[in-house]
Write a protein that holds these residues in place. Structure first.
Motif, PDB file in Angstrom:
ATOM      1  N   GLU A  80     125.549 148.202  62.351  1.00 13.61           N
ATOM      2  CA  GLU A  80     126.366 148.539  63.513  1.00 13.61           C
ATOM      3  C   GLU A  80     126.412 147.410  64.524  1.00 13.61           C
ATOM      4  OE1 GLU A  80     125.562 152.050  66.286  1.00 13.61           O
ATOM      5  OE2 GLU A  80     126.550 152.998  64.584  1.00 13.61           O
ATOM      6  N   GLU A  81     127.579 147.114  65.021  1.00 14.77           N
ATOM      7  CA  GLU A  81     127.837 146.276  66.199  1.00 14.77           C
ATOM      8  C   GLU A  81     127.078 144.948  66.232  1.00 14.77           C
ATOM      9  OE1 GLU A  81     128.032 146.537  71.066  1.00 14.77           O
ATOM     10  OE2 GLU A  81     126.789 147.931  69.962  1.00 14.77           O
ATOM     11  N   LEU A  82     127.731 143.893  65.749  1.00 21.32           N
ATOM     12  CA  LEU A  82     127.197 142.538  65.862  1.00 21.32           C
ATOM     13  C   LEU A  82     127.580 142.008  67.244  1.00 21.32           C
ATOM     14  CD1 LEU A  82     125.753 140.218  64.374  1.00 21.32           C
ATOM     15  CD2 LEU A  82     127.999 139.450  63.590  1.00 21.32           C
ATOM     16  N   ARG A  83     126.568 141.839  68.112  1.00 20.12           N
ATOM     17  CA  ARG A  83     126.806 141.449  69.507  1.00 20.12           C
ATOM     18  C   ARG A  83     126.328 140.025  69.765  1.00 20.12           C
ATOM     19  NH1 ARG A  83     123.614 145.550  69.706  1.00 20.12           N
ATOM     20  NH2 ARG A  83     122.117 144.533  71.078  1.00 20.12           N
TER      21      ARG A  83
ATOM     22  N   TRP B  48     122.107 142.893  66.326  1.00 21.91           N
ATOM     23  CA  TRP B  48     122.772 144.005  65.641  1.00 21.91           C
ATOM     24  C   TRP B  48     121.802 145.170  65.545  1.00 21.91           C
ATOM     25  CZ3 TRP B  48     121.157 139.457  63.522  1.00 21.91           C
ATOM     26  CH2 TRP B  48     120.155 139.514  62.546  1.00 21.91           C
ATOM     27  N   SER B  49     122.297 146.325  65.106  1.00 18.58           N
ATOM     28  CA  SER B  49     121.430 147.485  64.951  1.00 18.58           C
ATOM     29  C   SER B  49     121.645 148.110  63.573  1.00 18.58           C
ATOM     30  CB  SER B  49     121.700 148.512  66.060  1.00 18.58           C
ATOM     31  OG  SER B  49     123.049 148.931  66.021  1.00 18.58           O
TER      32      SER B  49
ATOM     33  N   VAL C 251     129.342 143.700  59.411  1.00 20.02           N
ATOM     34  CA  VAL C 251     129.903 143.699  60.762  1.00 20.02           C
ATOM     35  C   VAL C 251     130.269 142.254  61.113  1.00 20.02           C
ATOM     36  CG1 VAL C 251     128.874 145.789  61.722  1.00 20.02           C
ATOM     37  CG2 VAL C 251     127.525 143.689  61.642  1.00 20.02           C
TER      38      VAL C 251
ATOM     39  N   THR D 217     131.891 139.409  64.298  1.00 24.61           N
ATOM     40  CA  THR D 217     132.228 139.126  65.695  1.00 24.61           C
ATOM     41  C   THR D 217     132.654 137.680  65.785  1.00 24.61           C
ATOM     42  OG1 THR D 217     131.493 139.359  67.989  1.00 24.61           O
ATOM     43  CG2 THR D 217     129.928 138.366  66.471  1.00 24.61           C
TER      44      THR D 217
END
Length: 322
Positions: free
Chosen positions: A156-159, A172-173, A232, A234
């Motif tokens: 989930e969600e590559l920040r 990430w999570s 994921v 970004t």
């Protein structure tokens, strides 16, 4: 530093030292015997290798990993004594490398283990860059269910958590399940595909060696048994070097630096020390005798005179500059 570290010559040049390595230093009377166990290759990409080892007996103050690069130049990477793995970046694809890991006490070599590995071909077949295959993007998370993994694993969600002119830190999570490992893929400033193997327990990575003011698109894959389970992506732009001028260009700012923040909580930085030097890296230590910092930035100019900046976590007190 000298081109080749005098205290740590590459063993490939002196094979006669290899066998007696474990017993030889007993004349120095170390407190207890320290033994290095099998240097194993954990993962391989076209540009990096991840190595693991064990210390079945005793302990070491530090390790040094030595090898020759694709041009035949000796390289040495200093490693903390508590580490049991290292990722070696900046390698060339389809190239055979021989790695030598030394266990040190003080500056004495106590033991050494070696392994040989060949890097992957330029573009790994099982992990093509998704930018070349947009049709794979949507079904990526659900598609492998036909492979029937033991339980669902979700990425989930590559920040982007921090950016500098030459690095990007990503987080990430994994809200559900787990992965054996991850692979981060991107194209460098020259358009060449790069792949960075990451341990399955990690939730962040710093990508070094980027170019300033450049847009990068990163793809993080979660793997189970060599199969891609989730992905994921970004994208981000590295900073312009002008935003972080090198302090050597502005000596007038140096003195008031420690006292300036007195209006807030008076945090203090103290003594940047060099703890080890090799032909290709430097390890630095510092202390924070008072207060605390949110983060640090290490700045320097590379051999081509280009400014480089390395973001560092606020809890760190040391960094290795590769």
């Amino acid at each position: 530093a000298a081109e080749e570290p005098e205290e740590l010559p590459l063993p490939s040049e002196e094979p006669q030292h290899e066998k007696p390595q474990t017993e030889a230093p007993t004349s120095e009377a170390p407190p207890a015997r320290a033994v290095l166990g099998e240097l194993r290759v954990f993962s391989v990409s076209p540009s990096s290798v991840q190595l693991h080892w064990s210390v079945p007996e005793g302990s070491f103050d530090s390790f040094t990993l030595q090898f020759r690069d694709a041009q035949g130049q000796p390289q040495a990477l200093p490693i903390d004594g508590g580490s049991r793995s290292v990722t070696v970046p900046g390698l060339s694809p389809s190239q055979r490398y021989r790695f030598h890991l030394y266990g040190l006490r003080g500056r004495k070599k106590i033991d050494h283990v070696s392994t040989e590995v060949m890097t992957a071909a330029e573009e790994p077949e099982e992990l093509p860059l998704p930018s070349e295959e947009p049709q794979h993007e949507k079904p990526q998370t659900e598609a492998p269910t036909s492979e029937a993994p033991p339980a669902r694993a979700v990425l989930e969600e590559l920040r982007v958590s921090s950016v500098s002119p030459s690095t990007v830190q990503l987080h990430w999570s994994v809200p559900e399940g787990s992965f054996d490992s991850f692979t981060l893929q991107f194209r460098d400033a020259q358009g060449q595909p790069q792949a960075l193997p990451i341990d399955g327990g990690s939730r962040s990575v710093t990508v070094p060696g980027l170019s300033p003011s450049q847009r990068y698109r990163f793809h993080l894959y979660g793997l189970r048994g060599g199969k891609r389970i989730g992905r994921v992506s970004t994208d981000t732009v590295t900073e312009e070097p002008e935003e972080l001028p090198l302090p050597s260009e502005e000596p007038q700012h140096e003195k008031p630096q420690t006292e300036a923040p007195t209006s807030e909580a008076t945090p203090a930085l103290e003594e940047l020390r060099v703890s080890s030097v090799t032909p290709s890296s430097v390890q630095l230590h510092w202390s924070v005798p008072e207060g605390s910092f949110d983060s640090f930035t290490l700045q320097f100019r590379d051999a081509q005179g280009q400014p480089q900046a390395l973001p560092i976590d606020g809890g760190s007190r040391s960094v290795t500059v590769p």
